[in-house]
Scaffold this motif. Structure first.
Motif, PDB file in Angstrom:
ATOM      1  N   ARG A  87       4.213   5.184   2.790  1.00  0.00           N
ATOM      2  CA  ARG A  87       4.908   6.466   2.889  1.00  0.00           C
ATOM      3  C   ARG A  87       4.453   7.228   4.127  1.00  0.00           C
ATOM      4  O   ARG A  87       5.236   7.950   4.758  1.00  0.00           O
ATOM      5  CB  ARG A  87       4.682   7.299   1.624  1.00  0.00           C
ATOM      6  CG  ARG A  87       5.505   8.605   1.596  1.00  0.00           C
ATOM      7  CD  ARG A  87       6.991   8.327   1.785  1.00  0.00           C
ATOM      8  NE  ARG A  87       7.729   9.516   2.131  1.00  0.00           N
ATOM      9  CZ  ARG A  87       8.479  10.206   1.269  1.00  0.00           C
ATOM     10  NH1 ARG A  87       8.549   9.827  -0.003  1.00  0.00           N
ATOM     11  NH2 ARG A  87       9.148  11.266   1.668  1.00  0.00           N
ATOM     12  N   VAL A 127       0.600   4.501  -0.388  1.00  0.00           N
ATOM     13  CA  VAL A 127       0.220   5.704   0.354  1.00  0.00           C
ATOM     14  C   VAL A 127       0.410   5.490   1.855  1.00  0.00           C
ATOM     15  O   VAL A 127       1.015   6.317   2.548  1.00  0.00           O
ATOM     16  CB  VAL A 127      -1.232   6.095   0.039  1.00  0.00           C
ATOM     17  CG1 VAL A 127      -1.681   7.246   0.943  1.00  0.00           C
ATOM     18  CG2 VAL A 127      -1.371   6.492  -1.424  1.00  0.00           C
ATOM     19  N   ASN A 140       0.861  -1.185   0.000  1.00  0.00           N
ATOM     20  CA  ASN A 140       0.000   0.000   0.000  1.00  0.00           C
ATOM     21  C   ASN A 140       0.898   1.236   0.000  1.00  0.00           C
ATOM     22  O   ASN A 140       1.329   1.698   1.063  1.00  0.00           O
ATOM     23  CB  ASN A 140      -0.912  -0.014   1.231  1.00  0.00           C
ATOM     24  CG  ASN A 140      -1.938   1.104   1.215  1.00  0.00           C
ATOM     25  OD1 ASN A 140      -1.791   2.088   0.501  1.00  0.00           O
ATOM     26  ND2 ASN A 140      -2.991   0.954   2.006  1.00  0.00           N
TER      27      ASN A 140
END
Length: 277
Positions: free
Chosen positions: A168, A165, A163
């Motif tokens: 990060r 997003v 994943n």
């Protein structure tokens, strides 16, 4: 951990898990893992959080274990489902999978359920840890002891990112968490009593306090998680303080050994290099 997979009429499945999603995107990551393994749209996989008395035992969200442990348990349940579908006549093609699940669920007396489990202690490859490294540039005011962190570069051994997003977010958030410990946050205790009366006396960093931060993510070495994923939840928090302390020492010779790295501690060391902070 263990998870429960339930085949539903209409060609969808539910994954019931006891792990909570504390913001790290656990349920989203597991849904992506399962849909990728099956080769079917994400909409056909429903992730449901249940109590551990229903979904099976899970110790909770922590220890960077969500994608790795729960993801592998889900894959184990998927394999059981697929074995049952093949025995019922499924040819193994993703395009025929929804109809196969629908027929399988409709002909059963109760919604078919499978329990997938995973124990990392029984998997020697799960001991493969990922690594991270910091490079920090600081400036130190010799007259006041004030430390300014100019910029930070973090290089992470990530494995396959499930994943992007949320991953990060973990990397950025982990750095800010560690930066607060390193530079601004100090819990003062005297005679067993906390002296910080409020957050006005416990300085959480805001975005204005955060220096330029660059993350370099390297995914060339596979990990023990699904599709070669590695943990990310606590990868970079602990290294921030030591990296900044090393930079301060290189800049002015003051070896700070306590956090946070305050101007008072640095100035004291600059005045007397033999004093330990």
């Amino acid at each position: 951990t263990s998870v429960k997979l339930i085949a539903r009429a209409g060609g969808t499945i539910e994954i019931e898990t006891g792990i909570a999603d504390q913001g790290g995107g656990n349920l989203t990551a597991v849904g992506r893992v399962v849909s990728a393994q099956l080769g079917v749209p994400r909409e056909r996989v429903r992730l449901v959080h249940r109590g551990t008395n229903v979904a099976g035992n899970d110790p909770g969200a922590g220890g960077s274990r969500g994608t790795h442990i729960v993801g592998n348990a889900s894959l184990a349940a998927v394999e059981q489902l697929n074995d049952a579908l093949r025995a019922a006549g499924w040819d193994g093609s993703p395009s025929a999978w929804p109809d196969a699940v629908d027929a399988f669920a409709r002909t059963a007396a109760a919604p078919p359920a499978f329990i997938g489990s995973y124990d990392s202690s029984k998997n020697p490859a799960a001991d493969a840890n990922n690594f991270g490294a910091y490079a920090v540039e600081v400036s130190v005011d010799a007259e006041t002891g004030a430390v300014n962190v100019e910029k930070v570069v973090f290089v992470a051994d990530t494995g396959t990112i499930i994943n992007p997003v949320a991953h990060r977010g973990q990397v950025d958030g982990g750095f800010i968490f560690g930066f607060g410990h390193a530079m601004t946050e100090e819990l003062l205790v005297e005679d067993g009593r906390i002296l910080n009366l409020s957050l006005a006396d416990y300085k959480l960093p805001s975005m204005r306090d955060i220096p330029p931060f660059t993350a370099v993510l390297m995914d060339d070495v596979a990990g023990p998680g699904p599709f070669g994923a590695k943990s990310a939840g606590e990868l970079n928090t602990g290294g921030v303080g030591p990296a900044i302390a090393n930079a301060v020492s290189a800049a002015c010779g003051a070896r700070v050994t306590a956090l946070p790295i305050t101007s008072e501690r640095v100035l004291k060391l600059l005045a007397n290099k033999d004093v330990v902070s």
